[in-house]
Design a protein around this motif. Structure first.
Motif, PDB file in Angstrom:
ATOM      1  N   ALA A 293       1.071   4.260  -2.877  1.00 47.33           N
ATOM      2  CA  ALA A 293       0.943   5.685  -2.592  1.00 47.33           C
ATOM      3  C   ALA A 293       2.160   6.469  -3.058  1.00 47.33           C
ATOM      4  O   ALA A 293       2.040   7.562  -3.595  1.00 47.33           O
ATOM      5  CB  ALA A 293       0.736   5.884  -1.087  1.00 47.33           C
TER       6      ALA A 293
ATOM      7  N   GLY B  68      -3.330   4.562  -1.385  1.00 48.85           N
ATOM      8  CA  GLY B  68      -2.881   3.677  -0.318  1.00 48.85           C
ATOM      9  C   GLY B  68      -3.935   3.476   0.745  1.00 48.85           C
ATOM     10  O   GLY B  68      -4.152   2.357   1.231  1.00 48.85           O
TER      11      GLY B  68
ATOM     12  N   ALA C 278       0.837  -1.206   0.000  1.00 47.40           N
ATOM     13  CA  ALA C 278       0.000   0.000   0.000  1.00 47.40           C
ATOM     14  C   ALA C 278       0.869   1.253   0.000  1.00 47.40           C
ATOM     15  O   ALA C 278       0.534   2.254  -0.654  1.00 47.40           O
ATOM     16  CB  ALA C 278      -0.923  -0.017   1.216  1.00 47.40           C
ATOM     17  N   ARG C 279       1.964   1.207   0.723  1.00 46.86           N
ATOM     18  CA  ARG C 279       2.858   2.358   0.775  1.00 46.86           C
ATOM     19  C   ARG C 279       3.469   2.657  -0.593  1.00 46.86           C
ATOM     20  O   ARG C 279       3.532   3.806  -1.026  1.00 46.86           O
ATOM     21  CB  ARG C 279       3.976   2.113   1.787  1.00 46.86           C
ATOM     22  CG  ARG C 279       4.778   3.370   2.117  1.00 46.86           C
ATOM     23  CD  ARG C 279       6.185   3.316   1.569  1.00 46.86           C
ATOM     24  NE  ARG C 279       7.038   2.422   2.310  1.00 46.86           N
ATOM     25  CZ  ARG C 279       8.346   2.309   2.099  1.00 46.86           C
ATOM     26  NH1 ARG C 279       8.935   3.057   1.181  1.00 46.86           N
ATOM     27  NH2 ARG C 279       9.074   1.440   2.765  1.00 46.86           N
TER      28      ARG C 279
ATOM     29  N   LEU D 204       3.419   6.105   3.895  1.00 52.22           N
ATOM     30  CA  LEU D 204       2.258   6.067   3.000  1.00 52.22           C
ATOM     31  C   LEU D 204       1.560   7.429   2.977  1.00 52.22           C
ATOM     32  O   LEU D 204       1.247   7.966   1.906  1.00 52.22           O
ATOM     33  CB  LEU D 204       1.292   4.974   3.477  1.00 52.22           C
ATOM     34  CG  LEU D 204       0.021   4.711   2.657  1.00 52.22           C
ATOM     35  CD1 LEU D 204      -0.463   3.278   2.910  1.00 52.22           C
ATOM     36  CD2 LEU D 204      -1.104   5.676   2.961  1.00 52.22           C
TER      37      LEU D 204
END
Length: 476
Positions: A184, A229, A180-181, A220
């Protein structure tokens, strides 16, 4: 080995031009009979044209052998990562980490690897989190190694794992948050198979310490597209493991009814806050306050007889919840205090446009915000997400008027340093009292008076002090 196209060759050439010491370091390792490869994020960032001052290398040399190669050459050396095979050095302003090939296994309980040194670059690349981080360039030969299609994924802007995602995340659940980071940070799409594994294995994130989760989440939030993210965290259930207040916003209807729910409104506020950062570096405090500003709404939701939804005092509840959550994630006290302060103050402005604010109210607004005032301006403006253009324009005009009024009063008075018109020494001298609680009470009384009425001259301040002291029974 992968054949580089012209653009990739130029990127690697530019990397080595900017950092000629990479070849020099490679020759030193070669002379000692060892391999050296630029690896991981450094290769990825070089290919993306965004290489920084931190370089990561890997080698077949053991830590003690690495130390022998760099001793006398490096400007500084640190061994804090030696237990995991990493030696850090500084050279010509660059921070360099050199790590022995690894082929570690994980215990399946924590994310801590059982460090096992490897002898193969391919094994080392195979243990890495994502294919875009599993590429290497040999030094000084400049041979490119890409066994898992990282170049193709970089071109397609997709995040995949070298091994099956279930195996990768089973080894280290923090990698789910890292996916997810990177979404982003790089504005890449996460592969559907990886997303499915994140959803199925979200509970495994509970094995990770709060500090590691905090660090990844902060990165993130400071990425180029934190909204992507955040959506990924919520959609996969990962947010429920460490920040459930955000998912909870999806259940609430925003009282202005301009969005489907408070969750969507919140994401727009985060985007608005980012735009107001200007050219400055990402402001985590502002972004986090924007994310958390409405988390008190689920607990304060009420529906009136007319069917209208209200969330009275949600800023108070939200500030408390924000403090609890950031404490659980082990954020520093000063960072937590700033975010909590903004959440608590984010509604204070509403009502100004009705003409109810006196100069005293403006002074209190500035004094309560203190050093957070500039951020509070940005957060308050960001919170205006109505689709009614006339209403949005009126709110913007009202806030313009408030800022102008703050500037006018600040020009007349030093609002940044509001103090009583008499200091502690004067209070003791006039009342004939020693240091103690009475002096503090008198000081606070005079400060409230200063906020209400503005600066007083000496005679007025003394008269008010004596009047207060008589009423309190401190003097006859």
């Amino acid at each position: 080995m992968s054949v580089l196209n012209d653009a990739q060759q130029n990127a690697v050439a530019e990397l080595l031009r900017v950092s000629p010491l990479a070849d020099e370091l490679g020759r030193r390792f070669g002379a000692a009979g060892h391999e050296l490869h630029l690896v991981g994020g450094s290769v990825r960032d070089a290919l993306l044209g965004r290489l920084g001052d931190d370089l990561d290398f890997c080698t077949d040399a053991r830590p003690e052998q690495t130390l022998a190669v760099v001793s006398g050459w490096a400007d500084a050396i640190w061994e804090t990562g030696r237990e995991f095979g990493t030696i850090g050095i500084q050279k010509n302003g660059l921070r360099i980490e050199i790590t022995t090939f690894r082929a570690e296994a994980y215990d399946g309980v924590s994310r801590n690897p059982v460090v096992q040194y490897g002898d193969s670059l391919l094994d080392d690349l195979g243990r890495r989190d994502f294919t875009i981080n599993a590429m290497a360039v040999s030094l000084p030969g400049h041979e490119f190694t890409d066994p898992f299609g990282g170049i193709a994924d970089l071109a397609a802007r997709v995040i995949r794992t070298p091994a099956a995602p279930e195996l990768s995340f089973g080894d280290d659940p923090l990698r789910m948050l890292r996916a997810a980071r990177f979404a982003a940070k790089l504005q890449f799409t996460v592969d559907p198979g990886v997303v499915a594994a994140m959803r199925d294995m979200a509970a495994d994130l509970d094995r990770i310490t709060a500090e590691r989760i905090r660090d990844e989440f902060t990165k993130l939030m400071c990425g180029a597209d934190p909204i992507a993210g955040l959506r990924l965290l919520v959609d996969t259930g990962l947010a429920d493991r460490f920040l459930p207040e955000i998912s909870g916003l999806k259940l609430e209807i925003d009282e202005h009814a301009q969005h489907k729910d408070v969750y969507e409104h919140t994401l727009i506020v985060v985007m608005n806050a980012m735009r107001l950062e200007g050219d400055e570096a990402p402001d985590f405090v502002l972004r986090m306050a924007a994310l958390m500003h409405d988390v008190g709404k689920p607990a304060t939701k009420a529906v009136g007889r007319d069917g209208r939804v209200s969330f009275h005092h949600h800023e108070v509840v939200g500030a408390r919840l924000t403090k609890q959550r950031m404490k659980a994630l082990k954020y520093p006290k000063d960072v937590t205090s700033e975010v909590v302060g903004l959440v608590a103050l984010h509604l204070r402005f509403y009502g100004y446009g009705r003409g109810e604010w006196t100069d005293s109210a403006v002074r209190r607004y500035v004094t309560d915000a203190g050093p957070l005032l500039a951020r509070l301006h940005k957060l308050t403006r960001s919170d205006v997400t109505t689709r009614n253009r006339r209403k949005a324009a009126q709110l913007a005009a009202d806030y313009d008027a408030l800022e102008d009024r703050i500037a006018r009063i600040a020009a007349e008075e030093d609002l940044a340093k509001v103090r009583p018109d008499l200091d502690g020494n004067a209070i003791m001298e006039l009342l004939g009292v020693p240091p103690g609680p009475i002096v503090g009470q008198a000081w606070r009384f005079l400060k409230e008076l200063r906020l209400d009425r503005g600066p007083l001259d000496r005679d007025e301040a003394e008269a008010e002090l004596f009047k207060w002291a008589r009423e309190q029974g401190h003097i006859s």
